[in-house]
Design a protein around this motif. Structure first.
Motif, PDB file in Angstrom:
ATOM      1  N   GLN A 104       0.827  -1.198   0.000  1.00  0.00           N
ATOM      2  CA  GLN A 104       0.000   0.000   0.000  1.00  0.00           C
ATOM      3  C   GLN A 104       0.871   1.261   0.000  1.00  0.00           C
ATOM      4  OE1 GLN A 104      -3.547   0.583   0.066  1.00  0.00           O
ATOM      5  NE2 GLN A 104      -2.756   2.649  -0.314  1.00  0.00           N
ATOM      6  N   GLU A 105       0.685   2.145  -1.000  1.00  0.00           N
ATOM      7  CA  GLU A 105       1.401   3.411  -1.010  1.00  0.00           C
ATOM      8  C   GLU A 105       0.873   4.313   0.125  1.00  0.00           C
ATOM      9  OE1 GLU A 105       2.104   7.345  -3.863  1.00  0.00           O
ATOM     10  OE2 GLU A 105       1.432   5.446  -4.772  1.00  0.00           O
ATOM     11  N   VAL A 106       1.801   4.966   0.840  1.00  0.00           N
ATOM     12  CA  VAL A 106       1.420   5.821   1.983  1.00  0.00           C
ATOM     13  C   VAL A 106       2.187   7.141   1.916  1.00  0.00           C
ATOM     14  CG1 VAL A 106       0.658   4.022   3.589  1.00  0.00           C
ATOM     15  CG2 VAL A 106       3.104   4.544   3.382  1.00  0.00           C
ATOM     16  N   SER A 107       2.215   7.755   0.734  1.00  0.00           N
ATOM     17  CA  SER A 107       2.985   8.988   0.578  1.00  0.00           C
ATOM     18  C   SER A 107       2.178  10.242   0.875  1.00  0.00           C
ATOM     19  CB  SER A 107       3.556   9.069  -0.833  1.00  0.00           C
ATOM     20  OG  SER A 107       2.507   9.029  -1.795  1.00  0.00           O
ATOM     21  N   THR A 108       0.839  10.168   0.815  1.00  0.00           N
ATOM     22  CA  THR A 108       0.001  11.342   1.076  1.00  0.00           C
ATOM     23  C   THR A 108      -0.735  11.181   2.396  1.00  0.00           C
ATOM     24  OG1 THR A 108      -1.981  10.451  -0.011  1.00  0.00           O
ATOM     25  CG2 THR A 108      -0.348  11.579  -1.403  1.00  0.00           C
ATOM     26  N   VAL A 109      -1.271  12.311   2.881  1.00  0.00           N
ATOM     27  CA  VAL A 109      -2.041  12.275   4.130  1.00  0.00           C
ATOM     28  C   VAL A 109      -3.226  11.332   3.994  1.00  0.00           C
ATOM     29  CG1 VAL A 109      -3.491  13.635   5.681  1.00  0.00           C
ATOM     30  CG2 VAL A 109      -1.334  14.585   4.846  1.00  0.00           C
ATOM     31  N   LYS A 110      -3.962  11.444   2.894  1.00  0.00           N
ATOM     32  CA  LYS A 110      -5.139  10.593   2.704  1.00  0.00           C
ATOM     33  C   LYS A 110      -4.753   9.116   2.697  1.00  0.00           C
ATOM     34  CE  LYS A 110      -9.117   9.846  -0.335  1.00  0.00           C
ATOM     35  NZ  LYS A 110      -9.031   8.382  -0.230  1.00  0.00           N
ATOM     36  N   GLN A 111      -3.662   8.785   2.013  1.00  0.00           N
ATOM     37  CA  GLN A 111      -3.239   7.374   1.961  1.00  0.00           C
ATOM     38  C   GLN A 111      -2.844   6.870   3.349  1.00  0.00           C
ATOM     39  OE1 GLN A 111      -0.142   7.790  -0.929  1.00  0.00           O
ATOM     40  NE2 GLN A 111      -1.465   7.336  -2.684  1.00  0.00           N
ATOM     41  N   ARG A 112      -2.193   7.719   4.111  1.00  0.00           N
ATOM     42  CA  ARG A 112      -1.778   7.301   5.460  1.00  0.00           C
ATOM     43  C   ARG A 112      -2.991   7.108   6.371  1.00  0.00           C
ATOM     44  NH1 ARG A 112       2.636  10.891   4.196  1.00  0.00           N
ATOM     45  NH2 ARG A 112       1.683  12.680   5.269  1.00  0.00           N
ATOM     46  N   MET A 113      -3.949   8.023   6.282  1.00  0.00           N
ATOM     47  CA  MET A 113      -5.140   7.890   7.123  1.00  0.00           C
ATOM     48  C   MET A 113      -5.987   6.681   6.698  1.00  0.00           C
ATOM     49  SD  MET A 113      -4.712  10.245   9.378  1.00  0.00           S
ATOM     50  CE  MET A 113      -2.963   9.823   9.200  1.00  0.00           C
ATOM     51  N   ASP A 114      -6.039   6.431   5.388  1.00  0.00           N
ATOM     52  CA  ASP A 114      -6.764   5.248   4.913  1.00  0.00           C
ATOM     53  C   ASP A 114      -6.122   3.965   5.441  1.00  0.00           C
ATOM     54  OD1 ASP A 114      -8.607   6.759   3.575  1.00  0.00           O
ATOM     55  OD2 ASP A 114      -7.682   6.513   1.592  1.00  0.00           O
ATOM     56  N   TRP A 115      -4.797   3.956   5.550  1.00  0.00           N
ATOM     57  CA  TRP A 115      -4.095   2.774   6.067  1.00  0.00           C
ATOM     58  C   TRP A 115      -4.529   2.467   7.504  1.00  0.00           C
ATOM     59  CZ3 TRP A 115      -1.340  -1.197   4.363  1.00  0.00           C
ATOM     60  CH2 TRP A 115      -0.541  -1.906   5.265  1.00  0.00           C
ATOM     61  N   ILE A 116      -4.660   3.510   8.303  1.00  0.00           N
ATOM     62  CA  ILE A 116      -5.108   3.297   9.686  1.00  0.00           C
ATOM     63  C   ILE A 116      -6.584   2.898   9.701  1.00  0.00           C
ATOM     64  CG2 ILE A 116      -5.360   4.353  11.956  1.00  0.00           C
ATOM     65  CD1 ILE A 116      -3.138   6.282  11.279  1.00  0.00           C
ATOM     66  N   ARG A 117      -7.396   3.540   8.833  1.00  0.00           N
ATOM     67  CA  ARG A 117      -8.838   3.273   8.819  1.00  0.00           C
ATOM     68  C   ARG A 117      -9.117   1.813   8.457  1.00  0.00           C
ATOM     69  NH1 ARG A 117      -9.966   7.252   6.169  1.00  0.00           N
ATOM     70  NH2 ARG A 117     -10.763   8.625   7.803  1.00  0.00           N
ATOM     71  N   LYS A 118      -8.312   1.242   7.574  1.00  0.00           N
ATOM     72  CA  LYS A 118      -8.508  -0.157   7.191  1.00  0.00           C
ATOM     73  C   LYS A 118      -8.344  -1.096   8.381  1.00  0.00           C
ATOM     74  CE  LYS A 118      -7.171   0.154   2.308  1.00  0.00           C
ATOM     75  NZ  LYS A 118      -6.176  -0.258   1.282  1.00  0.00           N
ATOM     76  N   ARG A 119      -7.558  -0.683   9.352  1.00  0.00           N
ATOM     77  CA  ARG A 119      -7.295  -1.546  10.495  1.00  0.00           C
ATOM     78  C   ARG A 119      -8.225  -1.298  11.667  1.00  0.00           C
ATOM     79  NH1 ARG A 119      -4.132  -1.636   6.995  1.00  0.00           N
ATOM     80  NH2 ARG A 119      -2.530  -3.210   6.634  1.00  0.00           N
ATOM     81  N   TYR A 120      -8.753  -0.084  11.779  1.00  0.00           N
ATOM     82  CA  TYR A 120      -9.571   0.229  12.961  1.00  0.00           C
ATOM     83  C   TYR A 120     -10.997   0.646  12.635  1.00  0.00           C
ATOM     84  CZ  TYR A 120      -5.275  -0.167  15.594  1.00  0.00           C
ATOM     85  OH  TYR A 120      -4.117  -0.663  16.171  1.00  0.00           O
ATOM     86  N   GLY A 121     -11.313   0.768  11.356  1.00  0.00           N
ATOM     87  CA  GLY A 121     -12.690   1.006  10.955  1.00  0.00           C
ATOM     88  C   GLY A 121     -13.335   2.187  11.647  1.00  0.00           C
ATOM     89  N   GLN A 122     -14.558   1.988  12.147  1.00  0.00           N
ATOM     90  CA  GLN A 122     -15.307   3.081  12.753  1.00  0.00           C
ATOM     91  C   GLN A 122     -14.748   3.501  14.116  1.00  0.00           C
ATOM     92  OE1 GLN A 122     -19.359   1.959  13.381  1.00  0.00           O
ATOM     93  NE2 GLN A 122     -18.885   0.418  14.953  1.00  0.00           N
ATOM     94  N   ARG A 123     -13.814   2.733  14.641  1.00  0.00           N
ATOM     95  CA  ARG A 123     -13.163   3.158  15.890  1.00  0.00           C
ATOM     96  C   ARG A 123     -12.209   4.322  15.648  1.00  0.00           C
ATOM     97  NH1 ARG A 123     -10.039  -1.724  18.264  1.00  0.00           N
ATOM     98  NH2 ARG A 123      -9.986  -0.408  20.153  1.00  0.00           N
ATOM     99  N   PHE A 124     -11.918   4.602  14.366  1.00  0.00           N
ATOM    100  CA  PHE A 124     -10.893   5.586  14.000  1.00  0.00           C
ATOM    101  C   PHE A 124     -11.530   6.878  13.481  1.00  0.00           C
ATOM    102  CE2 PHE A 124      -8.531   7.268  10.257  1.00  0.00           C
ATOM    103  CZ  PHE A 124      -7.460   7.838  10.932  1.00  0.00           C
ATOM    104  N   GLN A 125     -10.904   8.002  13.891  1.00  0.00           N
ATOM    105  CA  GLN A 125     -11.295   9.316  13.383  1.00  0.00           C
ATOM    106  C   GLN A 125     -10.035  10.173  13.312  1.00  0.00           C
ATOM    107  OE1 GLN A 125     -14.515  11.091  15.571  1.00  0.00           O
ATOM    108  NE2 GLN A 125     -14.514  12.976  14.381  1.00  0.00           N
ATOM    109  N   GLU A 126      -9.997  11.108  12.366  1.00  0.00           N
ATOM    110  CA  GLU A 126      -8.780  11.918  12.223  1.00  0.00           C
ATOM    111  C   GLU A 126      -9.131  13.348  11.834  1.00  0.00           C
ATOM    112  OE1 GLU A 126      -7.421  13.216   9.244  1.00  0.00           O
ATOM    113  OE2 GLU A 126      -8.923  12.370   7.852  1.00  0.00           O
TER     114      GLU A 126
END
Length: 842
Positions: free
Chosen positions: A537-559
């Motif tokens: 998974q590319e994680v060079s942008t803010v959106k990509q990095r936040m999506d990476w966390i969201r995939k693991r924590y789902g609705q428990r995650f907010q940013e």
């Protein structure tokens, strides 16, 4: 007033009120009865005349009880019938030196000599008093009380409602409105005033005017010039020798009058105006500006500048003792109350601190050169202090440089930057030498790529446990230390040093703070550069990095952005257990405006503290603060301090680091990417051995390998502590020039105090943030860092009863009405405010 009453009310009681504790050393036992009679319900007097052991026990017990809640004892006087210890060895042997260190000591200089006190108590009888002491060096109180007989100057006493000659003189210099009206009502007092001035200070009035203003003008000039002459070690210039001044017999009275005029905030502004006018009238700057030694007092404003120049000269020749002596001597100078002057001295104070720290740490460095582990330990325990002091020095430079049109401080700037650069380069060469041998990151130490998995993920294993993860760009280690100190009141806080990911740039560093970065982070070639990936998974942008966390924590995650959370606020959903707040202001400000960036650091740390308070209110249990990389402030570099890039297929990263392949010269290190902790499509990491970059003119950078770029803080905070104690029995008070409503300088000095009737009502220090806001609530002025203003947080810490002066740095472009607010730094609620307006002359 008897001499005993004078010493009690004018010497002992004021010092007890200020310091709470005083030790009176009295080998002649002159003050024995006076001290014992001062005991009261709120004041304990310990008499060491009879038993040292008993008196020590009583003193210790009293001191330990003074701060206790509901304890009525507020003051402690220790009477010691022996001479005061003068040397450190004597103090170590003196059982009562502890109490002198806690409070005040008497006598505290020549001004506390018995003869000096008598002269101050009876200034209109100096000749008789000196005659008595010439015959008997230790006259009794009764002999002193008998001097003078009946009361003199009946009209002056009646009109001014004062008794002593000293109070009459003070009233003639700065009368109250009522006293001025009384003096205008008749002129019967003029003859008495002439006699009094001649008898007490030796002034033969020349004016034929019969008004207070005419007499006051001559009196002011005589008193201030007399103090200047008494303090001057050198002979007066020829063109000033005919200017009238007092005889030596009047010196204690003259100095006492001047000190009172300068120290009383009700008369300070009048003193400043008079002194500036007299300096101009007598041409003192031109006549005496060349003198090397002007004494210890700065009666006139030109002296303050002369002392400043002397301290600069001492600093440039590494005479730190002389600089410190001048700084201590003039720390309370009335001229420091002018914001422009305060900025000069703050810069000098910051320079001295940086110079001494560089010298100390350079000596200590020899013990930590043997390994990378030793060097890292040295940096995190001691050497990071040099970086803090360098940042504070550069901040002081930024605050003052705009007004240094004559370049007074240029030599100081150059010298301190050279001193810091010398140490930084020496450390850097050691670091890169060890880097080639040991690689990066070191095993056994926390790597940034493991921060989430080791410090954040375990906290989320329990449902309902709310964790905030603050990803702050460019929060270098010494800033983390400053932030940790400020967060101690918000909860249980711990700080760890982590090793940032190479290369130390934002896309890589932020990616390293994500889940599974330790095992999966790699750098993939793309076009003419590279992008970071975690696994596939590319994680060079803010959106990509936040999506990476969201995939693991789902609705428990907010940013969201930390600045938005603080300024505007946003709803935190009820199911959120991991809140990521992002802050980029420090790095952004340094990248775009490096000359003013140190000020943005203060604002960034303010926002973090406010965010944490809001998180506490929102029910979060823990906060983890991490950062992508540190930074280096490259202000010491000259125009030609660059490093040529070696030949090869190298990708230049932020002008500080190379990825790829190729040969290197003697000015570069080169290690395999694997050894540098870099997985992906690159064979080698290379960079300058020194702190040089590939481009000139860079005042700030990161991307490469240095302690400042790669040692970063990780702060963990358990939100359990209560808020700052409420101001229940105390209040914050702001004042500007005794009630003035308009500022005439962009560096106005605001007086701030914490008033309380019960000195023990608050057990801890109280922290205040001082800001100026326009009509829309925008910040248009902030407390200038330095002195009592914390350079990292911009806050002031005071105890109940404290009073201090703070320079407010107004924005250059702002004009109009504004409010000065004393704020709670965690909640930004206002304790009090002061309405002012600008009235700039230029």
């Amino acid at each position: 007033m008897s001499i005993a009453e004078f010493i009690k009310t004018e010497v002992f009681e004021p010092r007890l009120k200020k310091h709470q504790v005083i030790v009176v050393y009295d080998p002649e036992r002159r003050y024995h009865d006076l001290c014992l009679d001062m005991a009261s319900d709120k004041r304990i007097v310990v008499n060491a005349s009879e038993s040292s052991i008993t008196s020590r026990a009583q003193a210790i017990a009293t001191l330990s009880q003074m701060g206790a809640e509901r304890n009525p004892i507020q003051q402690l006087l220790v009477y010691v019938p022996a001479s005061a210890p003068l040397e450190d060895e004597e103090r170590q042997q003196d059982p009562f030196a502890l109490y002198a260190a806690c409070g005040a000591v008497f006598p505290a200089g020549d001004g506390d000599g018995f003869q000096s006190l008598c002269l101050k108590a009876k200034p209109d009888h100096t000749t008789q008093i000196r005659a008595v002491f010439a015959q008997d060096a230790n006259p009794s109180f009764a002999v002193i009380d008998a001097i003078g007989g009946g009361l003199s100057w009946p009209n002056l006493r009646a009109l001014l409602k004062v008794e002593s000659a000293r109070e009459i003189l003070l009233a003639l210099l700065v009368p109250t409105a009522i006293q001025q009206e009384a003096l205008k009502s008749n002129d019967a007092w003029i003859a008495e005033a002439k006699e009094l001035l001649k008898a007490s200070i030796g002034l033969p009035l020349k004016t034929r005017g019969k008004t207070w203003s005419a007499i006051a003008e001559e009196l002011w000039r005589f008193v201030l010039f007399s103090e200047f002459v008494f303090d001057l070690p050198e002979e007066l210039p020829a063109n000033l020798q005919d200017v009238l001044h007092a005889l030596v017999a009047a010196q204690p009275l003259i100095e006492d009058l001047c000190e009172r005029l300068r120290s009383d905030r009700n008369t300070q502004n009048i003193y400043i105006e008079r002194a500036e006018a007299i300096e101009t009238e007598l041409g003192l700057r031109d006549a005496c500006g060349h003198m090397q030694d002007l004494g210890a007092r700065d009666t006139f404003p030109f002296e303050e500048r002369t002392f400043l120049l002397r301290s600069i000269e001492a600093l440039l020749r590494d005479d730190t003792d002389k600089v410190r002596e001048i700084l201590q001597r003039h720390a309370q100078s009335v001229w420091i109350g002018k914001g422009e002057s305060q900025a000069q001295w703050d810069l000098l104070r910051a320079a001295l601190a940086l110079l001494e720290s560089c010298q100390d740490k350079e000596r200590a460095l020899l013990e930590y050169t043997q390994s990378m582990d030793a060097l890292l330990d040295f940096y995190t325990s001691q050497l990071r202090e040099v970086d803090r002091l360098q940042r504070e020095f550069e901040q002081a430079v930024s605050d003052y440089e705009w007004q240094d049109v004559q370049g007074v401080m240029k030599s100081v700037q150059q010298q301190m930057r050279k001193q810091y650069g010398k140490l930084a380069e020496k450390v850097q060469m050691l670091f890169t030498r060890h880097l080639q041998h040991s690689g990066w990151p070191l095993s056994g130490r926390l790597a940034n790529a493991d921060v989430f998995d080791k410090l954040v993920a375990p906290k989320l294993q329990h449902s309902g446990h709310k964790v905030a993860y603050l990803m702050v760009d460019a929060l270098r280690y010494e800033l983390g230390m400053a932030l940790e100190k400020q967060l101690t009141e918000d909860g249980k806080v711990t700080l760890q040093a982590a090793l940032a990911q190479l290369p130390s740039i934002t896309p890589v560093g932020m990616a390293s703070l994500l889940p599974e970065a330790g095992a999966g982070l790699r750098l993939v070639k793309k076009d003419s550069g590279f992008v970071p990936y975690i696994h596939d998974q590319e994680v060079s942008t803010v959106k990509q990095r936040m999506d990476w966390i969201r995939k693991r924590y789902g609705q428990r995650f907010q940013e969201g952005r930390l600045e938005d959370f603080v300024r505007k606020g946003f709803d935190i959903e009820s199911h959120t257990e991991l809140l990521v707040l992002r802050a980029v202001e420090i790095d952004s400000q340094f990248e775009n405006h490096p000359d003013t960036a140190p000020t943005e650091i203060i604002n960034a740390l303010k926002r973090i503290r406010v965010a944490i308070h809001k998180l506490q209110d929102a029910g979060f249990h823990e906060v983890v603060i991490a950062t992508d990389h540190g930074f280096f402030m490259n202000t010491h570099a000259g125009a030609g301090d660059t490093c040529p890039k070696p030949a090869g297929s190298w990708l230049n990263i932020h002008e500080r680091c190379l990825l790829g392949d190729g040969n290197v010269d003697a000015n570069h290190y080169r290690i395999s990417a694997e050894k540098a902790g870099i997985r992906g499509d690159f064979a080698y990491l290379s960079g300058p051995l020194s702190l040089a970059s590939y481009k000139s003119g860079l005042l700030y950078y990161h991307g490469g390998a240095s302690l400042q770029e790669l040692i970063v803080p990780v702060i963990s905070l358990q939100l359990e502590a209560p808020d700052q104690p409420a101001m229940q029995q105390a209040k914050v008070v702001l004042n500007y020039k005794n009630g003035a409503k308009r500022i005439t300088t962009r560096l106005p000095v605001i007086e701030i105090s914490v008033e309380t009737q019960d000195m023990f009502s608050i057990g801890s220090d109280f922290e205040i943030l001082l800001e100026a806001h326009d009509k829309k609530g925008n910040v248009v002025g902030e407390a200038k860092p330095g002195g009592v203003v914390n350079p990292a947080t911009g806050t002031i810490t005071l105890k109940p009863g404290d009073k201090t002066q703070i320079t407010l740095k107004m924005q250059m472009e702002f004009e109009g009405t504004f409010k000065v607010k004393a704020l709670n730094p965690s909640t930004l609620t206002a304790y009090c405010q002061l309405d002012l307006a600008t009235d700039y002359t230029v």
